[in-house]
Write a protein that holds these residues in place. Sequence first.
Motif, PDB file in Angstrom:
ATOM      1  N   CYS A   1       0.857  -1.182   0.000  1.00  0.00           N
ATOM      2  CA  CYS A   1       0.000   0.000   0.000  1.00  0.00           C
ATOM      3  C   CYS A   1       0.897   1.236   0.000  1.00  0.00           C
ATOM      4  CB  CYS A   1      -0.902  -0.001   1.231  1.00  0.00           C
ATOM      5  SG  CYS A   1      -1.932   1.461   1.344  1.00  0.00           S
TER       6      CYS A   1
ATOM      7  N   LEU B   1      -5.983   1.157   5.658  1.00  0.00           N
ATOM      8  CA  LEU B   1      -5.170   1.145   4.442  1.00  0.00           C
ATOM      9  C   LEU B   1      -5.721   0.124   3.458  1.00  0.00           C
ATOM     10  CD1 LEU B   1      -1.550   1.359   5.871  1.00  0.00           C
ATOM     11  CD2 LEU B   1      -2.895   3.174   4.858  1.00  0.00           C
TER      12      LEU B   1
ATOM     13  N   VAL C   1       1.246   5.374   0.563  1.00  0.00           N
ATOM     14  CA  VAL C   1       0.625   6.490   1.273  1.00  0.00           C
ATOM     15  C   VAL C   1       1.445   7.744   1.014  1.00  0.00           C
ATOM     16  CG1 VAL C   1       0.009   7.401   3.533  1.00  0.00           C
ATOM     17  CG2 VAL C   1      -0.208   4.968   3.090  1.00  0.00           C
TER      18      VAL C   1
END
Length: 138
Positions: A32, A56, A34
Motif C-alpha cells: 500500500c 489502508l 501512502v
Amino acid sequence: MDRVSGRLTVFFEEPFWTGVFERISEGKLSVCRVTFGAEPGECEIYDFILKKYDRLRFGPAVATDVKRTARNPKRIQREVRKQVENTGISTKSQQALKLQQEQRKTERKAANRERREAEKQRQFELKQQKRKEKHRGR
C-alpha cells in the motif's frame, strides 16, 4: 500459526514524502502506498500507524519467498542503518503497486462508463418525454 511481517519505507518522491507499507502473510506480499505531504517525523509516522493502519487499502497479493531465521540483534541494527541510508523500495513491492494501480484504473473506468451510460439514458428519456408532450398538441 502463520507469521505476518510488515515493513514501512518512507522516501522523498518529488514533491511529496511517500510511504510504502509492505505486508507479508502466508507467503504473499501485499503493498500500500501512502502520501504524507511534508516530511513526517517519527512520532507522526507512529501515530499514523496506530490510527490509520486498519483503513489502508492493500493491493492484491503477489507470491514471494519468506526467509525465517534467528538473527543477531546487532546485525539487524546494522541492516536497518544500511536501509535508512539506501532509500528505495523492492521490485516485488513495485510490481504489487503497479498491479494495484491497474486494478484501480479498471474499477475507475467501469464506474465512469456506468455513469456515462446512465446520463445518456436519462437524456434519452427526457427527450422522449418532450416528444410525447409535443405530440399531445400542447
